[in-house]
Enzyme design. Structure first.
Site, PDB file in Angstrom:
ATOM      1  CD  GLU A 208      -3.093  -1.060   2.360  1.00  0.00           C
ATOM      2  OE1 GLU A 208      -2.743  -0.604   3.394  1.00  0.00           O
ATOM      3  OE2 GLU A 208      -3.346  -1.899   2.511  1.00  0.00           O
ATOM      4  CE  LYS A 210       5.555   5.104   6.472  1.00  0.00           C
ATOM      5  NZ  LYS A 210       4.792   6.375   7.216  1.00  0.00           N
ATOM      6  NE  ARG A 215      -3.218   4.671  11.027  1.00  0.00           N
ATOM      7  CZ  ARG A 215      -2.828   3.738  11.498  1.00  0.00           C
ATOM      8  NH1 ARG A 215      -0.796   3.939  11.759  1.00  0.00           N
ATOM      9  NH2 ARG A 215      -3.073   2.342  11.426  1.00  0.00           N
ATOM     10  NE  ARG A 230       1.634   7.593  15.378  1.00  0.00           N
ATOM     11  CZ  ARG A 230       2.442   6.957  14.537  1.00  0.00           C
ATOM     12  NH1 ARG A 230       2.440   7.566  13.472  1.00  0.00           N
ATOM     13  NH2 ARG A 230       3.042   6.246  15.578  1.00  0.00           N
ATOM     14  CD  GLU A 259      -1.552   8.685   6.820  1.00  0.00           C
ATOM     15  OE1 GLU A 259      -1.570   9.871   7.187  1.00  0.00           O
ATOM     16  OE2 GLU A 259      -0.664   7.605   7.472  1.00  0.00           O
ATOM     17  CG  PHE A 299      -4.911   2.581   6.024  1.00  0.00           C
ATOM     18  CD1 PHE A 299      -4.766   1.304   7.004  1.00  0.00           C
ATOM     19  CD2 PHE A 299      -4.663   3.431   5.743  1.00  0.00           C
ATOM     20  CE1 PHE A 299      -3.945   2.608   7.737  1.00  0.00           C
ATOM     21  CE2 PHE A 299      -3.500   4.146   7.009  1.00  0.00           C
ATOM     22  CZ  PHE A 299      -3.460   3.656   8.190  1.00  0.00           C
ATOM     23  NE  ARG A 374       6.763   1.867  16.194  1.00  0.00           N
ATOM     24  CZ  ARG A 374       6.628   2.634  15.501  1.00  0.00           C
ATOM     25  NH1 ARG A 374       6.172   2.151  14.230  1.00  0.00           N
ATOM     26  NH2 ARG A 374       6.076   3.558  15.838  1.00  0.00           N
ATOM     27  CE  LYS A 380       8.836   2.663  10.396  1.00  0.00           C
ATOM     28  NZ  LYS A 380       7.598   4.343  11.398  1.00  0.00           N
TER      29      LYS A 380
END
Length: 512
Positions: A208, A210, A215, A230, A259, A299, A374, A380
Site C-alpha cells: 500500500e 504510505k 493519521r 494516533r 490518513e 486503508f 507495532r 514500512k
C-alpha cells in the site's frame, strides 16, 4: 506503596533481560499495589511523569542533598510533590523549585534519590511496559493473559486496565470492548530496508501507499462523527472535510483507519508540516480549510454495524472496506503472492514515490489488526535520506550523558561558502561514539559556553533523516525531521558537505 519498593523493582527489571523474570517481578509489584497507586506506578515504570515537564533541570538535580536514613516516601506522596513543583511559576520560581526539590531529595534514601534523578532526567528505561507487564498484571489478578492483552489493546492504556483489575478483579475485563466513539490506539508498522525484505518476510501481502499525512481514526454513529489522532486526541472540529466524507458513506456505524492528506494544484502531497498545521489548537478552521484543504484516504476498517473486525484477516477487512468506502477514498494498493512478485512490488514503490508519497507499507494478507502495537505483519519501506553536514557546535549532555558533548548543531554549505544551521540532533550515538566525539570536538573548539562549545566547521558527519520542513528557527529556513547520526566522515572535507540548495532541490515544495 513505598517509592523504595518501586525503585527496587525498576532496578531489578532493568538488570534482567529474561522476560519471565521481568514478569515475576512485575506480578509481585502489582500484587502489592492498590488501585489508587496505579496512575503513578505505571508511568514511573515507563520512566514518565504523569505531569509531563515540570521545569526541573540537571543544574538543580546536581546539588547534593543528604539522603534520608530510612524509606518513608510513598509513590502518591512523590506524585503530589511533583504536581506542586510543576505548578510553580512567576518571579522567584527557580528558587522555589530548588527548595521543593531539596525537600523531596532530603526525604528520599540514597536509592530513592538515584531513581528520582533518573525519572526527572528521562533516564529510567527498562522496557517494563511490554508483554511482561501484561503477563505480570494477569498473574497478579488471576486473569487470563489473552483477555488482559485484548483489554489493554482496546483501552489503549495498561494503566486503565490495571486500575480496573486491581479494584474489581477479572470481571472488570468485560467492560473493555471495541465501541464506536471510544478510540483505540492504531496498529503501527515496523521498518524494512527494502520491498524485497518485506515481501520475503511476509509472503502473500498487500503493498500500500504510505501517505505522509495526519493519521486519523474516524468513528461514525448515525449522524455523529468523531475524528481521533494516533494519540487519541479528538480533532473532529478541525477537519470538517473528513466529517463530510464520513457522513457521505453508506454505513451508519463504523470505525475506519486512514490518513488526512492535502494535495497541491498538481495533485502532489503537500509537506507534512503544512498538513499537520490543520490540527493546530489555534488554527482558524475555515481559513485553514481554504488554504490547505484535506482529503480522507482510508486503508482499514475496525468495526461495521456493531461487528468487531479486529481479528479478521486483512483480506476480509479489505473486502468490508471496499463495500463501505468508494475507491477514490481508499488507499492505492497492489497484491503480491510472495518473493516471486518482488519486481511488481518494487514497480509499485517507484510509482508511489513518483507521485510524491514517502514509501509503501507491506501488509500480510492473513494478519489481524493489532491495535496499539507495532505488528510484525506490517512493514514500512521508504528511502532513507542521508546528508553530509558539518558540525558547528555541540551542547553538553544531561543525565547519563553528563560530561559528554551530545547535541550537535548541524550546518549545510551556502552559496558563499559559509554554513547555515538547519537543525540539531543527539540521536544515533553509541557510548563509544559519544566519547570519541567529545574529545574530537574539544580539539576543534573555538569558544566555550555554559551550554557547550562552538567549533571550527571542519568535522563532517553523515546524517539520516525522514524529511524536510520549513523552519523560521534556523538560518537555512528549513530543518530536518528525525535527524540521527549515521557515522562521521573524516575522509571528507567541509567543502564536500551538502549544500542548502542541493537539499532544497531534493525536496521540491519545501523551500522557505
Amino acid at each position: 506503596m513505598l517509592l523504595a519498593r518501586l525503585a527496587q523493582v525498576s532496578r531489578e527489571v532493568a538488570a534482567t533481560s529474561a522476560r519471565s523474570r521481568k514478569t515475576v517481578l512485575l506480578a509481585e509489584l502489582f500484587r502489592e499495589a492498590e488501585a489508587a497507586d496505579v496512575p503513578v506506578v505505571i508511568p514511573y515504570l515507563a520512566g514518565r511523569l504523569p505531569q509531563g515537564r515540570i521545569g526541573v533541570g540537571w543544574k538543580v538535580l546536581s546539588r547534593r542533598v543528604p539522603p534520608a536514613d530510612a524509606p518513608t516516601l510513598t509513590v502518591r506522596d512523590v506524585d503530589a510533590r511533583l504536581t506542586r513543583l510543576g505548578a510553580v511559576s512567576g518571579a522567584g520560581s527557580q528558587a522555589e523549585r530548588t527548595r521543593l526539590v531539596g525537600e523531596l531529595m532530603g526525604a528520599a534514601t540514597e536509592d530513592e534519590q538515584r531513581f528520582l534523578i533518573g525519572l526527572l532526567t528521562g533516564e529510567v528505561r527498562q522496557g517494563a511496559l511490554d508483554a511482561a507487564a501484561v503477563e505480570g498484571l494477569a498473574a497478579a489478578t488471576d486473569a487470563p493473559p489473552a483477555d488482559v492483552r485484548r483489554a489493554v489493546m482496546l483501552a489503549g492504556s495498561l494503566q486503565t486496565v490495571a486500575e480496573a483489575l486491581l479494584a474489581d478483579g477479572p470481571g472488570a475485563l468485560d467492560r473493555f470492548r471495541l465501541t464506536v466513539g471510544q478510540p483505540v490506539l492504531p496498529m503501527l508498522a515496523h521498518s524494512a530496508s527494502s520491498v524485497a525484505e518485506a515481501v520475503g518476510k511476509l509472503g502473500a501481502a498487500a503493498v500500500e501507499e504510505k501517505l505522509d499525512g495526519i493519521r486519523v481514526q474516524v468513528h461514525r454513529d448515525g449522524g455523529t462523527v468523531r475524528i481521533y489522532t494516533r494519540t487519541l486526541d479528538d480533532i473532529t472540529d478541525r477537519l470538517p472535510e473528513v466529517t463530510e466524507a464520513a457522513l457521505a458513506l453508506p454505513g451508519e456505524r463504523f470505525i475506519l483507519d486512514g490518513e488526512a492528506i492535502s494535495l497541491d494544484a498538481d495533485g502532489r502531497p503537500r509537506s507534512f508540516q503544512e498538513t499537520a498545521g490543520r490540527v493546530g489548537s489555534r488554527t482558524d478552521v475555515a481559513t485553514a480549510a481554504r488554504a490547505v484543504p484535506v482529503s480522507a484516504v482510508f486503508f482499514d476498517v475496525l468495526s461495521v454495524d456493531g461487528r468487531d473486525l479486529l481479528d479478521l484477516p486483512l483480506t476480509e477487512r479489505h473486502a468490508e472496506l471496499a463495500r463501505l468506502v468508494p475507491e477514490p477514498l481508499r488507499v492505492r494498493r497492489t497484491l503480491v503472492h510472495g518473493p516471486e512478485d518482488t519486481g511488481a512490488a518494487e514497480e509499485f514503490l517507484a510509482r508511489t514515490l513518483a507521485r510524491g508519497h514517502e514509501g509503501v507499507v507491506v501488509k500480510g494478507l492473513d494478519a489481524a489488526y493489532s491495535a496499539g502495537r507495532r505488528g510484525a505483519s506490517w512493514l514500512k519501506v521508504k528511502p532513507v535520506h542521508t546528508l553530509d553536514l558539518v558540525v558547528l557546535a555541540a551542547e553538553w549532555g544531561h543525565g547519563r550523558r553528563t560530561g559528554k558533548l551530545s547535541n550537535l548543531h548541524l550546518g549545510a554549505r551556502t552559496a558563499d561558502g559559509s554554513f547555515a544551521m538547519l537543525g540539531k540532533t543527539f540521536k544515533g550515538m553509541t557510548d563509544a561514539l559519544l566519547t570519541w566525539q567529545t574529545e574530537r570536538l574539544k580539539e576543534l573548539a573555538v569558544e566555550e559556553h555554559g551550554w557547550g562549545v562552538t567549533v571550527r566547521p571542519e568535522l563532517v558527519v553523515e546524517i539520516a533523516y525522514d524529511g524536510l520542513q520549513r523552519s523560521t528557527r534556523y538560518p537555512a529556513g528549513v530543518t530536518l525531521r528525525f535527524a540521527r547520526v549515521v557515522r562521521y566522515r573524516e575522509d571528507k572535507r567541509p567543502e564536500d558537505a551538502d549544500t542548502v540548495d542541493t537539499l532544497l532541490a531534493a525536496h521540491p515544495g519545501v523551500a522557505p
